[in-house]
Write an enzyme that holds these catalytic residues in place. Sequence first.
Site, mmCIF file in Angstrom:
data_model
loop_
_atom_site.group_PDB
_atom_site.id
_atom_site.type_symbol
_atom_site.label_atom_id
_atom_site.label_comp_id
_atom_site.label_asym_id
_atom_site.label_seq_id
_atom_site.Cartn_x
_atom_site.Cartn_y
_atom_site.Cartn_z
ATOM 1 C CG ASP A 176 -1.699 1.174 1.468
ATOM 2 O OD1 ASP A 176 -2.413 1.556 0.528
ATOM 3 O OD2 ASP A 176 -1.650 1.777 2.567
ATOM 4 C CG LEU A 177 1.795 5.653 -1.818
ATOM 5 C CD1 LEU A 177 3.275 5.347 -1.984
ATOM 6 C CD2 LEU A 177 1.297 6.439 -3.038
ATOM 7 C CG ASP A 178 -1.531 7.726 0.686
ATOM 8 O OD1 ASP A 178 -0.447 7.983 0.150
ATOM 9 O OD2 ASP A 178 -2.613 8.161 0.269
ATOM 10 C CB THR A 202 0.315 11.107 1.849
ATOM 11 O OG1 THR A 202 -0.056 9.744 1.745
ATOM 12 C CG2 THR A 202 1.558 11.365 1.035
ATOM 13 C CE LYS A 212 -3.904 7.060 9.097
ATOM 14 N NZ LYS A 212 -3.080 6.583 10.221
ATOM 15 N N GLY A 213 -7.206 4.756 3.590
ATOM 16 C CA GLY A 213 -7.501 3.680 2.647
ATOM 17 C C GLY A 213 -8.830 3.841 1.925
ATOM 18 N NE ARG A 237 -8.942 12.421 -5.165
ATOM 19 C CZ ARG A 237 -8.419 12.640 -6.385
ATOM 20 N NH1 ARG A 237 -8.997 13.499 -7.201
ATOM 21 N NH2 ARG A 237 -7.327 11.997 -6.781
ATOM 22 C CB SER A 262 -1.917 2.934 -3.652
ATOM 23 O OG SER A 262 -2.457 4.169 -3.258
ATOM 24 C CB ALA A 263 -7.258 3.584 -2.277
ATOM 25 C CB SER A 264 -3.522 7.366 -3.721
ATOM 26 O OG SER A 264 -3.252 8.651 -4.232
ATOM 27 C CG ASN A 302 -3.195 12.433 -6.334
ATOM 28 O OD1 ASN A 302 -3.296 13.000 -7.419
ATOM 29 N ND2 ASN A 302 -4.093 12.598 -5.367
ATOM 30 C CE LYS A 308 -5.946 -0.535 -0.941
ATOM 31 N NZ LYS A 308 -4.789 0.194 -0.391
ATOM 32 C CD GLU A 346 -3.836 -1.448 2.999
ATOM 33 O OE1 GLU A 346 -4.101 -1.134 1.833
ATOM 34 O OE2 GLU A 346 -4.017 -0.670 3.969
ATOM 35 C CG ASP A 347 -2.045 2.664 6.343
ATOM 36 O OD1 ASP A 347 -2.337 2.280 5.186
ATOM 37 O OD2 ASP A 347 -2.350 3.787 6.773
#
Length: 218
Positions: free
Chosen positions: A9-11, A17, A45-46, A49, A114-116, A118, A145, A169-170
Amino acid sequence: MSKKGFIFDLDGVIVDTAKYHFLAWQQLAKNLDINFTEEENEQLKGVSRVRSLEKILAWGNKTISQDLFDKLMGEKNEEYLSYIAEMDESEILPDVPKVLSFLKDNKQPISLGSASKNARTILERVNLKSSFNAIVDGNDVTKAKPDPEVFLIAAKQIDMKPEDCIVFEDSVAGVEAANTANMISIGIGSKSVLGHADYVFNDFTEISEDFIKSLIEK
Ligand code: B16
Ligand code: MG
């Protein structure tokens, strides 16, 4: 050495972020006269948007037109991107590069999940794009997710079966997605929040090379 697919995962896993999402959502909430707290931000989180804005409006008891909704989403992202533009390698979370290098040295395929929308911009800013064999993000999925779609596509892109993949994953929804995908889930954060993960560590400094080797050989 055998092979496993490692999906990050990213963020909250590679970079933090969430603080920039918080600042941008807080500005938007303020303009709408909604009080938006850090505790509420935790719950985003996760979360995609669109869903994040729906939640903020629900917390503030506000209904708005679709046009305004779209406009606000655009403005929030512009503001978020202004913070992202200032990011550099110093914002990579501790020991993430070490783990990525270890995996690369041991020829383990690595993907982002990632869900982002960006994600690519962020990876470029922190100079990590070339560390990934595949990048799957919010632009590639139709279901957010906890749906496992993002991780299943990631597994496919690195030619690995879901049961041979390991996800870092966070978020609560992300761990659920990894479990549903039949992958090994590693929660990055607190046990009290991510108790449904197969393993939980506070951060990558707690993850040893021996532990990673044991996952590869499993
Ligand atoms: P964007 P992840 C998620 O990223 C964030 O955790 C979440 O807070 C955010 O709303 C979502 O991405 C969408 O981000 O607005 O950049 O498309 O944790 O799945 O890497
Ligand atoms: Mg995350």
